[in-house]
Design an enzyme around this catalytic site. Structure first.
Site, PDB file in Angstrom:
ATOM      1  N   ARG A 290    -127.595  88.075 -79.524  1.00  8.32           N
ATOM      2  CA  ARG A 290    -127.039  86.908 -78.837  1.00  8.32           C
ATOM      3  C   ARG A 290    -127.770  85.617 -79.188  1.00  8.32           C
ATOM      4  O   ARG A 290    -127.254  84.529 -78.939  1.00  8.32           O
ATOM      5  CB  ARG A 290    -127.086  87.122 -77.318  1.00  8.32           C
ATOM      6  N   LYS A 368    -127.524  82.311 -74.565  1.00 10.82           N
ATOM      7  CA  LYS A 368    -126.134  82.379 -75.019  1.00 10.82           C
ATOM      8  C   LYS A 368    -125.224  81.616 -74.070  1.00 10.82           C
ATOM      9  O   LYS A 368    -124.385  80.814 -74.493  1.00 10.82           O
ATOM     10  CB  LYS A 368    -125.705  83.851 -75.122  1.00 10.82           C
ATOM     11  N   PHE A 420    -116.593  84.753 -77.143  1.00  6.95           N
ATOM     12  CA  PHE A 420    -117.045  86.014 -77.755  1.00  6.95           C
ATOM     13  C   PHE A 420    -118.535  86.282 -77.533  1.00  6.95           C
ATOM     14  O   PHE A 420    -119.279  85.431 -77.089  1.00  6.95           O
ATOM     15  CB  PHE A 420    -116.639  86.126 -79.214  1.00  6.95           C
ATOM     16  N   GLU A 421    -118.911  87.545 -77.810  1.00  5.02           N
ATOM     17  CA  GLU A 421    -120.248  88.073 -77.508  1.00  5.02           C
ATOM     18  C   GLU A 421    -120.574  87.935 -76.022  1.00  5.02           C
ATOM     19  O   GLU A 421    -121.724  87.718 -75.642  1.00  5.02           O
ATOM     20  CB  GLU A 421    -121.314  87.407 -78.381  1.00  5.02           C
ATOM     21  N   GLY A 422    -119.558  88.062 -75.191  1.00  9.27           N
ATOM     22  CA  GLY A 422    -119.717  87.947 -73.745  1.00  9.27           C
ATOM     23  C   GLY A 422    -119.227  86.598 -73.271  1.00  9.27           C
ATOM     24  O   GLY A 422    -119.883  85.581 -73.505  1.00  9.27           O
TER      25      GLY A 422
END
Length: 538
Positions: A290, A368, A420-422
């Site tokens: 992240r 992030k 994206f990526e959470g």
């Protein structure tokens, strides 16, 4: 087809995938508990001098390559990264920045890896996305964390040199709820491998990948608990098909795929970790992975500072440069201040990741969350400063003789970072879960409606002992002493504020748990605010 599961089952799958123990100290965890451990992040861990020299040398090579060989307007126009650009990145070792030298990589530090992503991302976001998806979540990182020595010797030299990799988790009906995963990995009768069947969506690099990490569910059996498992899968395996190359609002040069898998054989030696450990592999990988996204956002913020200052000093309206008008000056100050703050945050997190002496899962998640949100605000303010020239494409600006500044492209590229990526919403819940972990350890049985009365009573005794000691500690701290943190000079008052606010945040969190108990997880707006306060303090 996605598996149908209950909310409780889905929650349990996610819970089982968490790192259950806190084996190392955590500044982020302490921040939410009112324990302001500044000593964990100051002074910062020093980087190895040899790694610094190696990292700076690589950054110089990368900058020269981008300036001399890569046309960002061509990438945007053709919606793909030219083969010669990818070949050039391979030749300089950019695919193996984080892979240790003993496995054929460059062995760069996390700090210089992130700086490389910043450099590439400013040139064109598709370049940093390619490199990040390949190394931060692709084959290399999971193998370095969980792979056997045989797997490392087999695959790391390949992905460090010329094998592009990807990460296959998401499915058409499965996003942030992996318990519903439909892809299956059925053990063969001889026990020597698995047959994978399913479909994966939004696999960055998937359309050109040579090898991928794929998540698939092993059926439960008498000899195995089954569960979501991770595998290294060569893309030339029979039955692997790229069904579609996805196109998006931004990141127009990425090779993102829908990938079909029909009776694909993968040998058992390609499984990463144990059966059922796939989500744990994925989530642990993302702790470090992240950090790539904040690096990309920071690069845009620093670029935006430069672009805003240049335009504000050159553009004259009402008899003076627009930067001298307070409304514009405030926007420039926000962009510059954000760049400074994001750089400090990323540097701290990167050094913690490199030092490996702290549990930084909360810090990485906050980085992030915070960088993606502020990066979007920076882009919006930059668009406002440049006005019509921000909204106009770089190609159009160039065609009529002006400098090709791609603000509208950057805005399109940056929007995905909050997804994206959470997504922001998922990151709020993830961080909140980690922030209240200590509370759940001591009082979880009391909050759980399914717990037996006798177990609740036993937990109540233990919780009483913990809170009887912990709560009084939140009343006073170094933040109330006007002489504390004096060694930081003018910054001392800000550290005292952060320490006081950390204790106040801990009290507020305890209040929320006491008031809503098991229903707290439904109070997502309140939890989001708690997390945002912690992020601001960090």
């Amino acid at each position: 087809m996605a598996t149908q599961v209950t909310e409780k089952e889905a929650r349990q799958v996610a819970e089982d995938a968490r790192e259950q123990d806190w084996k190392l100290p955590s500044f982020g965890k302490g921040l939410f508990m009112g324990d302001y451990r500044l000593d964990l992040i100051h002074p910062q861990p020093k980087l190895d001098a040899e790694k610094v020299e190696k990292g700076e040398r690589f950054l110089a090579t990368l900058r020269a390559f981008l300036q001399e060989k890569v046309d960002p307007l061509q990438i945007e126009r053709d919606a793909r990264i030219p083969d010669e650009v990818l070949d050039g990145l391979k030749e300089m070792g950019a695919l193996g920045m984080k892979v240790p030298e003993e496995y054929g990589g460059l062995g760069l530090s996390q700090v210089h890896y992130n700086q490389a992503l910043m450099v590439a991302g400013v040139w064109h976001a598709s370049l940093s996305t390619l490199l990040s998806a390949h190394q931060s979540i692709g084959v290399a990182e999971p193998l370095m964390l969980f792979g056997s020595e045989q797997q490392k010797r087999e695959w790391l030299p390949k992905v460090a040199y010329d094998h592009v990799s990807a990460f296959l988790l998401t499915e058409p009906d499965v996003g942030s709820d992996p318990a519903r995963m439909g892809a299956t990995a059925t053990p063969t009768e001889d026990g020597k491998g698995y047959t994978i069947t399913g479909q994966k969506l939004w696999a960055t690099n998937g359309a050109i990948a040579d090898v991928v990490v794929i998540m698939a569910k092993v059926p439960k059996s008498e000899r195995s608990k089954g569960g979501i498992s991770a595998f290294v899968l060569p893309c030339d395996s029979e039955g692997v098909t790229v069904l579609h190359r996805n196109a998006f609002m931004g990141l127009r040069g990425i090779e993102n795929s829908v990938t079909g898998l029909e009776d694909v054989y993968v040998p058992a030696v390609n499984r990463i970790g144990k059966e059922g450990d796939g989500l744990k592999v994925a989530l642990t990988t993302l702790n470090t992975g992240r950090l790539a996204l904040p690096a990309i956002c920071l690069g845009v913020a620093k670029w935006g500072t430069k672009v805003a200052r240049e335009f504000a000093s050159e553009r004259v309206q009402w008899g003076q440069p627009v930067g001298r008008h307070d409304a514009v000056a405030q926007k420039i100050a926000f962009i510059a201040g954000t760049a400074f703050g994001l750089e400090a945050m990323l540097d701290v997190c990167s050094r913690l990741a490199e030092d490996k002496k702290n549990d930084f899962r909360i810090e990485a998640a906050i980085a992030k969350l915070y960088a993606s949100e502020l990066g979007w605000q920076v882009t919006d303010e930059l668009m406002q400063i440049r006005g019509g020239r921000g909204y106009e494409t770089a190609e159009s600006l160039k065609a009529r003789g002006e400098k090709a500044v791609p603000v509208e492209q950057v805005m399109r590229d940056m929007r995905i970072n909050r997804i994206f990526e959470g997504s922001t919403e998922i990151m709020h819940l993830l961080i909140a879960r980690e922030a209240v972990d200590r509370h759940l350890q001591v009082a979880g049985d009391i909050l759980d409606p399914d717990t037996e009365i006798k177990d609740k009573a036993r937990s109540a005794v233990a919780a009483g002992a913990f809170y009887g000691k912990w709560l009084p500690q939140l009343a006073v701290g170094k933040g109330r002493d006007p002489r504390s943190f004096d060694e930081f000079g003018d910054l001392a008052k800000h550290l005292r504020f952060a320490e006081r606010s950390s204790r106040k945040l801990a009290r507020s969190t305890f209040y929320g748990m006491s008031r809503w108990q098991a229903a707290l997880e439904k109070r997502q707006a309140w939890l989001g605010r708690i997390v945002d306060i912690g992020a601001e303090l960090f």
